[in-house]
Enzyme design. Sequence first.
Site, mmCIF file in Angstrom:
data_model
loop_
_atom_site.group_PDB
_atom_site.id
_atom_site.type_symbol
_atom_site.label_atom_id
_atom_site.label_comp_id
_atom_site.label_asym_id
_atom_site.label_seq_id
_atom_site.Cartn_x
_atom_site.Cartn_y
_atom_site.Cartn_z
ATOM 1 C CB ALA A 13 40.799 61.112 85.915
ATOM 2 N NE ARG A 19 46.926 58.640 71.930
ATOM 3 C CZ ARG A 19 47.882 58.756 71.951
ATOM 4 N NH1 ARG A 19 48.854 57.976 71.887
ATOM 5 N NH2 ARG A 19 47.979 59.634 72.984
ATOM 6 C CD GLN A 79 39.789 70.571 83.352
ATOM 7 O OE1 GLN A 79 40.174 69.186 82.810
ATOM 8 N NE2 GLN A 79 40.245 71.004 82.819
ATOM 9 C CB THR A 85 47.885 68.733 82.560
ATOM 10 O OG1 THR A 85 48.905 69.801 81.953
ATOM 11 C CG2 THR A 85 47.036 67.678 81.518
ATOM 12 C CG ASP A 109 47.642 57.972 81.811
ATOM 13 O OD1 ASP A 109 48.374 58.848 82.353
ATOM 14 O OD2 ASP A 109 47.255 58.422 80.575
ATOM 15 C CG ASN A 234 48.717 57.645 75.916
ATOM 16 O OD1 ASN A 234 47.836 58.300 76.229
ATOM 17 N ND2 ASN A 234 50.002 57.440 75.836
ATOM 18 C CE LYS A 357 21.584 28.895 94.104
ATOM 19 N NZ LYS A 357 20.236 29.455 93.650
ATOM 20 C CG ASN A 392 17.931 25.326 92.617
ATOM 21 O OD1 ASN A 392 17.107 24.815 91.474
ATOM 22 N ND2 ASN A 392 18.405 27.028 93.083
HETATM 23 C C1 UD1 Z 1 51.026 64.417 79.508
HETATM 24 C C2 UD1 Z 1 52.670 65.793 80.006
HETATM 25 C C3 UD1 Z 1 53.694 65.469 79.284
HETATM 26 C C4 UD1 Z 1 53.961 64.339 79.873
HETATM 27 C C5 UD1 Z 1 52.349 63.355 79.942
HETATM 28 C C6 UD1 Z 1 53.342 61.886 80.728
HETATM 29 C C7 UD1 Z 1 51.608 68.511 79.804
HETATM 30 C C8 UD1 Z 1 50.458 69.378 78.736
HETATM 31 N N1 UD1 Z 1 51.574 66.990 79.543
HETATM 32 O O1 UD1 Z 1 51.380 64.470 78.358
HETATM 33 O O2 UD1 Z 1 55.302 66.751 79.678
HETATM 34 O O3 UD1 Z 1 55.028 63.487 79.471
HETATM 35 O O4 UD1 Z 1 51.763 63.960 80.092
HETATM 36 O O5 UD1 Z 1 51.890 60.646 80.312
HETATM 37 O O6 UD1 Z 1 50.560 68.192 80.843
HETATM 38 N N2 UD1 Z 1 43.237 65.777 81.597
HETATM 39 C C9 UD1 Z 1 42.977 66.652 82.271
HETATM 40 N N3 UD1 Z 1 42.372 67.212 81.397
HETATM 41 C C10 UD1 Z 1 42.862 67.418 80.829
HETATM 42 C C11 UD1 Z 1 43.521 67.468 80.248
HETATM 43 C C12 UD1 Z 1 44.223 66.098 80.498
HETATM 44 O O7 UD1 Z 1 41.935 65.798 83.754
HETATM 45 O O8 UD1 Z 1 42.153 69.291 80.339
HETATM 46 C C13 UD1 Z 1 44.661 64.676 82.670
HETATM 47 C C14 UD1 Z 1 44.339 63.545 81.305
HETATM 48 O O9 UD1 Z 1 42.803 62.390 81.656
HETATM 49 C C15 UD1 Z 1 45.256 62.818 82.153
HETATM 50 C C16 UD1 Z 1 46.588 63.479 82.429
HETATM 51 O O10 UD1 Z 1 45.189 64.231 82.717
HETATM 52 O O11 UD1 Z 1 45.024 61.638 83.328
HETATM 53 C C17 UD1 Z 1 47.190 64.100 80.886
HETATM 54 O O12 UD1 Z 1 46.975 64.282 80.601
HETATM 55 P P1 UD1 Z 1 47.237 64.044 78.410
HETATM 56 O O13 UD1 Z 1 46.791 64.604 77.439
HETATM 57 O O14 UD1 Z 1 47.576 62.498 78.583
HETATM 58 O O15 UD1 Z 1 48.356 64.471 78.214
HETATM 59 P P2 UD1 Z 1 49.633 64.151 77.684
HETATM 60 O O16 UD1 Z 1 49.877 64.314 76.241
HETATM 61 O O17 UD1 Z 1 50.449 62.773 78.036
HETATM 62 MG MG MG Z 2 48.922 61.113 77.854
#
Ligand code: UD1
Ligand code: MG
Length: 511
Positions: A13, A19, A79, A85, A109, A234, A357, A392
């Site tokens: 998260a 976006r 982080q 990720t 998400d 997103n 109230k 009141n």
């Molecule tokens: C990611 C997946 C993708 C998948 C998609 C599903 C990767 C590389 N790709 O892509 O294969 O289809 O989710 O929705 O994982 N986050 C962090 N720290 C970071 C980056 C992201 O905590 O450094 C969190 C974001 O807040 C989010 C989640 O990881 O909740 C996914 O990150 P996001 O950037 O949305 O990845 P996608 O490009 O959607």
């Molecule tokens: Mg995503």
Amino acid sequence: MSQPHLRTVVVLAAGEGKRMKSALPKVLHPLLGRTLVGHVLTAAAPLGADRTVVVVGHGADQVRAHLAEIAPQATPVLQAEQLGTGHAVRIALDAAPDATGTVVVINGDVPLLRPETVAALVEAHEGVGAAATVLAAEVPDPTGLGRIVRDADGRLEQIVEERDATPAQRALREINAGIYAFDATRLRDALGKLSTDNDQGEEYLTDVFGLLVSAGEPVAVHVAADHVETLGCNDRVELAALRRLLRDRVNEAWMRTGVSLLDPDTTWIDVTVALDRDAVVDQNTQLRGGTVVGTGAVVGPDVTLIDTVVGPGATVLRSHAVGAEVGPGATVGPYAYLRPDARLAEKAKVGTFVEVKNSEVGAGAKVPHLSYVGDATIGAKANIGAATIFVNYDGVNKHRTTVGEAAFIGCDTSLIAPVEVGAGAYVAAGSAVTQDVPPGALGVTRAPQRNIDGWVARKRAGTASAEAAERARRGGEGAWAAPVGASEGEAIHGDAEAVSPASGAGDTATE
Ligand code: UD1
Ligand code: MG
């Protein structure tokens, strides 16, 4: 030595959610009673994880504060820079060095994810002793998502991000939902080998799968039965679409338990609300937070209830309530506003353009029209006439008013707190009450009326009023007389609903 942790949940998260174009971090956006991250944590809760780690980054303070409220057992881990990720999970595991067994990773998400689906993923993963299992789904539109790439035998080869994919891979409609189960030890080992050799220059968690496959480790794909559960969020258009999908799911579930929703498309029920069998919800109604609706109660149309308890058989029509209690068989509205700690006892009535109230309205008591009831205790069967104001607030402090059982407050009365009207007492219409009225007494504070004959003819000569008065004068007594059989007092009101009591000092209330 500390106990080994057999199951760890990691929620990602830290991302900004660019976006969304919002000051609020994406995972804190609300969706029918929970935030996005709240939904994800709820879906993971039945796993009974020994430890839950939430990786926070963008808006970390806000996310931490929210977690302290909704999931105090979860550990937020910072982080500071969003390097991908894979990097996020690495940091999470650093904060859980004793994690062994299964690590479940969930993107923050995906709010429609069901607990059953997470449980099935984990069961499949643990059942075959896989090193890693990914939740996949066939989707109509895979744009922007990672694709599941399988070999000729249908075994997972790798997960490839759209921006790094070949045209043939892009054509695949089986996607990575962003929900995984891993064996902790093998995950840790693979995370140490991640490169940033991709279009975004990030450490991809998804590359763990390719690494494990190359090392000959068993990996698995668990396909979600319903791809809707895997939808991410997103932007705000997607958030609205998710809200509609969740609304439909929630509404269908309530209808299947015996609740009537007359127009499910315009009925928005938070996932935290409870409804009893045979409750009826009419159109354009929102039930939010900890709201509870009892059996046989009718709520709507055009009602918003927030943290409000509606008793069995009660009716709430075109009204707004926050933190209120509506007793069994009580009626509210149309056009009432119940504020925190408005408590209506059994069969009480709060009618049109009435605000209540921090007050108790006793059993069978009525406040039918145009009144403000603040900081009051109204006894059973009392009748509060139209346009009664419970005064009141003195500009600094709030004070309470008590109206006794079966007391009768005439219309257009101000009860200036602190004050008490005793049981069975009457207050004459138009009074401003500053002193207690003893039980059974009549309180009157009106100035005596005087009529100045001929005033209009002298002061408003030539107006329609003057002409009408002149006609009435010439027409003689008949034109200005009461209808046959009516008393003098009734003739003045000329309104069947506003008939006064027989008492000469009365003409106090409406029904
Ligand atoms: C990611 C997946 C993708 C998948 C998609 C599903 C990767 C590389 N790709 O892509 O294969 O289809 O989710 O929705 O994982 N986050 C962090 N720290 C970071 C980056 C992201 O905590 O450094 C969190 C974001 O807040 C989010 C989640 O990881 O909740 C996914 O990150 P996001 O950037 O949305 O990845 P996608 O490009 O959607
Ligand atoms: Mg995503």
